[in-house]
Design a protein around this motif. Structure first.
Motif, PDB file in Angstrom:
ATOM      1  N   UNK A 163       0.828  -1.192   0.000  1.00 29.50           N
ATOM      2  CA  UNK A 163       0.000   0.000   0.000  1.00 29.50           C
ATOM      3  C   UNK A 163       0.872   1.255   0.000  1.00 29.50           C
ATOM      4  N   UNK A 164       0.410   2.288  -0.710  1.00 31.23           N
ATOM      5  CA  UNK A 164       1.133   3.552  -0.737  1.00 31.23           C
ATOM      6  C   UNK A 164       0.881   4.282   0.572  1.00 31.23           C
ATOM      7  N   UNK A 165       1.934   4.805   1.172  1.00 31.36           N
ATOM      8  CA  UNK A 165       1.853   5.435   2.484  1.00 31.36           C
ATOM      9  C   UNK A 165       2.309   6.882   2.386  1.00 31.36           C
ATOM     10  N   UNK A 166       1.471   7.784   2.883  1.00 37.04           N
ATOM     11  CA  UNK A 166       1.754   9.209   2.826  1.00 37.04           C
ATOM     12  C   UNK A 166       1.720   9.801   4.233  1.00 37.04           C
ATOM     13  N   UNK A 167       2.562  10.814   4.467  1.00 41.33           N
ATOM     14  CA  UNK A 167       2.488  11.624   5.685  1.00 41.33           C
ATOM     15  C   UNK A 167       1.752  12.911   5.334  1.00 41.33           C
ATOM     16  N   UNK A 168       0.726  13.219   6.093  1.00 45.89           N
ATOM     17  CA  UNK A 168      -0.044  14.446   5.888  1.00 45.89           C
ATOM     18  C   UNK A 168       0.043  15.295   7.150  1.00 45.89           C
ATOM     19  N   UNK A 169       0.129  16.604   6.991  1.00 43.72           N
ATOM     20  CA  UNK A 169       0.261  17.487   8.156  1.00 43.72           C
ATOM     21  C   UNK A 169      -0.347  18.850   7.853  1.00 43.72           C
ATOM     22  N   UNK A 170      -0.940  19.436   8.883  1.00 37.56           N
ATOM     23  CA  UNK A 170      -1.317  20.846   8.811  1.00 37.56           C
ATOM     24  C   UNK A 170      -0.397  21.604   9.761  1.00 37.56           C
ATOM     25  N   UNK A 171      -0.824  22.723  10.272  1.00 34.65           N
ATOM     26  CA  UNK A 171       0.048  23.498  11.155  1.00 34.65           C
ATOM     27  C   UNK A 171       0.104  22.950  12.575  1.00 34.65           C
TER      28      UNK A 171
END
Length: 335
Positions: free
Chosen positions: A32-40
């Motif tokens: 599976x493709x794994x992404x890191x997501x972030x806001x402030x």
């Protein structure tokens, strides 16, 4: 990754996104493709299936999210679940979102070099204990009694990976049919049942940065189900094979000679769990069979244009080695 669609999905799930949402692909892994997501303020991990060469079960996002959610607060550390898009309405494919867990991910031997020998020993010992604790969890107590069909699990695994071979093979290999037939004849008459991870090794965990002997989270649950716990243990041991480097496309941490031997891992598990490793040769053979098919599948997806790179096209070179090792394990089992 469609960042705008991801943000709309998060907000629709009641997740507050503060500031610009930023997303990057996390390196490592070809499932599976794994992404890191972030806001402030916050960070999340987003996972979705690959874009080409899907097999029916290997990338089951519902399975991954269900077991991670069920194990919240259990003796097995997991990331906190946030949201699940089962229908793939946001990205065009199913997607899971969990909180980001800070820590060490030891994927390759360069990562492993950051640990001392005593830290390596402590981390591996704890990894095996975590696996034993997983197998001790009562599926009914955590709402996973319908998570799989443990009766006949091992026999179905033999046939499943044979059918997966038919879907992803890039050439004919006689040993595949020979090993499949031999495994079919050697299926144990009785086996135990538990929650199984299906892909357990050091790089599918997150270690505490200050104390690598502590596991902060077990991840990559897409192969999990209810089944025979010895399939988990055998796969963990077979991952120690040097040819596994071809499957991962790197010098894997788990294949390093700084790690305990496969025999030592098995004995450590037997001691931690109190389980008898009966029919051990069969389980090793099945694990080799599975890994051989997985290696072939990685190359299959690469040839279909998954963009995984030249190393992925070489993963199938490991397949004949795993099949031969499986036949040797079964021969020893019979003797």
């Amino acid at each position: 990754m469609d960042i705008g669609a991801l943000e709309l999905f998060l907000r629709a799930q009641g997740v507050e996104v503060r500031g610009e949402l930023r997303v990057e692909l996390i390196s490592g892994g070809r499932s599976n493709l794994t992404f890191a997501a972030a806001d402030d303020v916050s960070r999340w991990v987003v996972r979705r299936p690959p874009v080409a060469g899907l097999t029916p079960s290997a990338h089951d996002m519902a399975r991954e999210y269900t077991v991670t959610d069920a194990l919240q607060g259990s003796a097995v550390p997991v990331a906190k679940t946030v949201a699940f898009d089962a229908q793939g309405t946001a990205l065009g494919a199913p997607m899971t979102v969990v909180e980001f867990v800070d820590g060490l991910v030891i994927r390759d031997q360069d990562d492993l070099a950051t640990l001392t020998d005593s830290q390596v020993a402590a981390s591996v010992a704890e990894l095996v204990r975590v696996l034993a604790r997983l197998h001790e969890i009562d599926p009914h107590a955590v709402g996973l009694d319908k998570f799989g069909r443990p009766a006949g699990f091992v026999e179905r695994q033999v046939n499943l990976w044979a059918s997966q071979w038919d879907r992803v093979k890039t050439r004919e290999l006689p040993d595949v049919a020979v090993l499949h037939a031999a495994l079919s004849e050697a299926v144990p008459r009785e086996s135990s049942a538990s929650i199984v991870h299906g892909d357990f090794r050091i790089d599918n965990t997150i270690l505490d940065a200050a104390d690598p002997g502590r596991v902060r989270a077990v991840v990559d649950w897409e192969m999990s189900t209810l089944g025979d716990p010895l399939t988990d243990v055998a796969l963990m041991c077979v991952y120690r094979s040097p040819v596994f480097d071809l499957v991962l496309g790197s010098s894997a941490a788990w294949t390093s000679d700084r790690m305990p031997t496969a025999d030592t891992l098995a004995q450590t598990y037997a001691t931690a769990s109190g389980r008898d490793l009966g029919d051990w040769g069969f389980y090793l053979a099945l694990a080799n069979f599975k890994l051989g098919v997985i290696g072939e599948g990685i190359t299959h997806r690469a040839l279909q244009g998954s963009g995984a790179g030249a190393a992925a096209e070489r993963a199938a070179e490991a397949t004949p080695e795993f099949m031969a090792a499986g036949l040797r394990a079964l021969k020893g089992h019979r003797q």
